[in-house]
Design a protein around this motif. Structure first.
Motif, mmCIF file in Angstrom:
data_model
loop_
_atom_site.group_PDB
_atom_site.id
_atom_site.type_symbol
_atom_site.label_atom_id
_atom_site.label_comp_id
_atom_site.label_asym_id
_atom_site.label_seq_id
_atom_site.Cartn_x
_atom_site.Cartn_y
_atom_site.Cartn_z
ATOM 1 N N ASN A 153 0.827 -1.214 0.000
ATOM 2 C CA ASN A 153 0.000 0.000 0.000
ATOM 3 C C ASN A 153 0.857 1.258 0.000
ATOM 4 O OD1 ASN A 153 -2.370 -1.417 -0.063
ATOM 5 N ND2 ASN A 153 -2.787 -1.245 2.125
ATOM 6 N N THR A 154 1.944 1.230 0.779
ATOM 7 C CA THR A 154 2.864 2.377 0.812
ATOM 8 C C THR A 154 3.482 2.593 -0.565
ATOM 9 O OG1 THR A 154 3.379 1.943 3.141
ATOM 10 C CG2 THR A 154 4.908 3.350 1.924
ATOM 11 N N ARG A 155 3.875 1.491 -1.197
ATOM 12 C CA ARG A 155 4.475 1.602 -2.533
ATOM 13 C C ARG A 155 3.462 2.198 -3.527
ATOM 14 N NH1 ARG A 155 7.621 -3.330 -4.268
ATOM 15 N NH2 ARG A 155 5.739 -4.357 -3.508
ATOM 16 N N GLN A 156 2.230 1.747 -3.469
ATOM 17 C CA GLN A 156 1.200 2.269 -4.366
ATOM 18 C C GLN A 156 0.952 3.755 -4.115
ATOM 19 O OE1 GLN A 156 -2.461 0.024 -4.600
ATOM 20 N NE2 GLN A 156 -1.379 -1.932 -4.469
ATOM 21 N N LEU A 157 0.874 4.141 -2.844
ATOM 22 C CA LEU A 157 0.656 5.545 -2.511
ATOM 23 C C LEU A 157 1.833 6.402 -2.989
ATOM 24 C CD1 LEU A 157 -1.052 7.725 -1.220
ATOM 25 C CD2 LEU A 157 -0.029 7.159 0.998
ATOM 26 N N HIS A 158 3.033 5.871 -2.817
ATOM 27 C CA HIS A 158 4.224 6.580 -3.274
ATOM 28 C C HIS A 158 4.143 6.834 -4.783
ATOM 29 C CE1 HIS A 158 8.826 6.421 -4.115
ATOM 30 N NE2 HIS A 158 8.438 7.663 -3.895
ATOM 31 N N VAL A 159 3.787 5.812 -5.543
ATOM 32 C CA VAL A 159 3.684 5.943 -7.002
ATOM 33 C C VAL A 159 2.591 6.935 -7.382
ATOM 34 C CG1 VAL A 159 3.043 4.725 -9.126
ATOM 35 C CG2 VAL A 159 4.611 3.651 -7.488
ATOM 36 N N HIS A 160 1.448 6.854 -6.694
ATOM 37 C CA HIS A 160 0.320 7.726 -7.044
ATOM 38 C C HIS A 160 0.588 9.185 -6.693
ATOM 39 C CE1 HIS A 160 -2.599 4.951 -8.665
ATOM 40 N NE2 HIS A 160 -2.327 4.090 -7.700
ATOM 41 N N VAL A 161 1.314 9.438 -5.622
ATOM 42 C CA VAL A 161 1.648 10.825 -5.284
ATOM 43 C C VAL A 161 2.610 11.400 -6.327
ATOM 44 C CG1 VAL A 161 2.737 12.350 -3.583
ATOM 45 C CG2 VAL A 161 1.211 10.540 -2.814
ATOM 46 N N GLN A 162 3.550 10.583 -6.783
ATOM 47 C CA GLN A 162 4.446 11.031 -7.859
ATOM 48 C C GLN A 162 3.649 11.325 -9.134
ATOM 49 O OE1 GLN A 162 7.180 7.630 -7.792
ATOM 50 N NE2 GLN A 162 8.818 8.968 -7.069
ATOM 51 N N MET A 163 2.687 10.457 -9.444
ATOM 52 C CA MET A 163 1.820 10.696 -10.604
ATOM 53 C C MET A 163 0.975 11.947 -10.392
ATOM 54 S SD MET A 163 0.524 6.810 -11.478
ATOM 55 C CE MET A 163 -0.793 7.445 -12.503
ATOM 56 N N TRP A 164 0.503 12.157 -9.185
ATOM 57 C CA TRP A 164 -0.295 13.341 -8.843
ATOM 58 C C TRP A 164 0.504 14.607 -9.170
ATOM 59 C CZ3 TRP A 164 -1.782 14.902 -3.152
ATOM 60 C CH2 TRP A 164 -2.690 15.974 -3.182
ATOM 61 N N HIS A 165 1.758 14.613 -8.739
ATOM 62 C CA HIS A 165 2.613 15.779 -8.996
ATOM 63 C C HIS A 165 2.799 15.985 -10.495
ATOM 64 C CE1 HIS A 165 6.583 17.845 -9.399
ATOM 65 N NE2 HIS A 165 6.015 18.626 -8.495
ATOM 66 N N SER A 166 3.067 14.902 -11.214
ATOM 67 C CA SER A 166 3.283 14.991 -12.655
ATOM 68 C C SER A 166 2.024 15.468 -13.379
ATOM 69 C CB SER A 166 3.720 13.621 -13.193
ATOM 70 O OG SER A 166 3.756 13.616 -14.596
ATOM 71 N N GLN A 167 0.875 14.902 -13.015
ATOM 72 C CA GLN A 167 -0.372 15.260 -13.688
ATOM 73 C C GLN A 167 -0.818 16.670 -13.323
ATOM 74 O OE1 GLN A 167 -1.643 13.447 -16.083
ATOM 75 N NE2 GLN A 167 -0.043 11.944 -15.734
#
Length: 383
Positions: free
Chosen positions: A165-179
């Motif tokens: 779950n931490t790994r998924q959240l980490h990836v999604h926050v990075q995507m959030w910043h990019s998007q």
């Protein structure tokens, strides 16, 4: 999506096979209006290019006619040349009239289709950012509860499920910043592109036969011009840097937490490897010991204590290493849990505070922009 999509189904329209349904302007989407305008712009480009070539031929024939007059050419030759000039003049006027019709259609699409679609987009963005503001405000309130969160009875170790779950959240926050960066950049790019296109659109097409061609008059300040200019100014003033930085910082927080948990999981794996090795060595020693003592008498066993001790030492060393690794692992678990919670307590409230402020600014911007378009919807002009 109902505002900008190519797909009519998003508009809640029936999937009819009737071709006329696609041709109805009321069913046009933002994207299809732009596509239609592009087609007319390409047509205008071709017409202007052809008109320039026609004008060049016309001017060459005029020059040729003047030279023939100076040289005193025969009447028959002059009449044929005059007829050619007259024919080119007529074709040029017809081409200019066709060009003016194309310009009129582009202007009609601009004012009757593109402008209303932009107004729709503004209203849609107004609703979206108002909803975003409300959601971020609620999220901001929720994460404030982290400050008093009691984790004393929660598991100390990071489970595989928790780690994933931490790994998924980490990836999604990075995507959030990019998007988020793409969202802001593309909004600005689109409105700026429309502004640049409109500046060219409002420039009259020049020709040297204006007295023979009745070109349509263009309004000096069509409603779309004020909308786009104001929209562009508002976008440039949006305080996006704070939100972008907050998301970036929270991505860094998640990266730190993920690294903590990765280190913890590695220590857990080392403990498990040592435990498996200890089990294997202990079983091997036990098998050896049982076979060994069956072959030895009591007196021989007394004399072979050193041999047995030597065999046991590997097992004892592994036991001690396992104990040390497990103690280190337990300390790591507590540290990771405490550091993770501390980072979340500071990172989450900050990112949602920043997003609340930014969404509030966006909501205010689009409300202001929307209020400026309302007079046009009742056929009044923008002030």
């Amino acid at each position: 999506m109902r505002v900008i999509t190519w797909n009519r189904s998003f508009k809640g329209l029936p999937e009819a096979d009737d071709k006329d349904d696609f041709d109805s302007e009321e069913n046009e989407t933002h994207a299809t209006v732009l596509d239609k305008m592009l087609a007319w712009e390409k047509k205008l480009y071709d017409e202007v290019k052809a008109g320039e070539l026609m004008k060049f031929d016309y001017q060459k024939k005029i020059a040729s006619l003047n030279r023939l007059k100076k040289r005193g050419a025969s009447t028959d030759h002059l009449e044929r040349t005059k007829a050619t000039v007259s024919h080119l003049h007529t074709r040029y006027i017809v081409d200019m009239q066709s060009m003016d019709s194309t310009v009129s259609e582009i202007n009609r699409l601009r004012d009757e289709q593109l402008y209303p679609k932009l107004v729709q987009l503004v209203h849609g963005m107004e609703i979206m950012w108002e909803n975003m503001k409300n959601q971020h405000d609620k999220q901001s309130q929720i994460v404030q509860a982290l400050r008093s969160l009691d984790i004393s009875h929660s598991p100390k170790q990071t489970s595989d499920h928790h780690y994933n779950n931490t790994r998924q959240l980490h990836v999604h926050v990075q995507m959030w910043h990019s998007q988020f960066e793409k969202l802001m950049a593309h909004q600005k790019e689109y409105i700026k592109s429309l502004n640049n296109w409109l500046k060219l659109n409002l420039i009259p097409i020049d020709n040297n036969l204006r007295e023979k061609v009745s070109s349509p008059q263009r309004p000096q300040t069509p409603p779309i011009q004020i909308l786009l200019r104001t929209w562009n100014e508002f976008l440039e003033k949006l305080p996006e840097e704070g939100a972008r930085t907050a998301i970036h910082n929270f991505a860094a927080v998640m990266d730190t937490i993920f690294q903590y948990q990765t280190d913890e999981m590695k220590m857990k794996e080392r403990c498990e490897e040592t435990r498996r090795e200890l089990t294997r060595k202990a079983r091997k020693f036990e098998d050896w010991y049982n076979k060994y003592i069956q072959k030895r008498t009591d007196d021989e066993m007394e004399n072979d204590k050193e041999v047995i001790a030597e065999q046991q030492i590997t097992v004892e060393l592994l036991k001690k290493r396992l104990e040390e690794e497990e103690e280190g692992y337990q300390r790591q678990c507590i540290q990771v849990r405490d550091k993770s919670l501390m980072n979340l307590k500071t990172g989450l409230p900050e990112v949602f505070r920043a997003m609340s402020e930014f969404s509030r600014a966006c909501s205010h911007m689009y409300k202001s922009l929307s209020s400026r378009t309302k007079p046009q919807s009742s056929n009044a002009s923008l002030s």
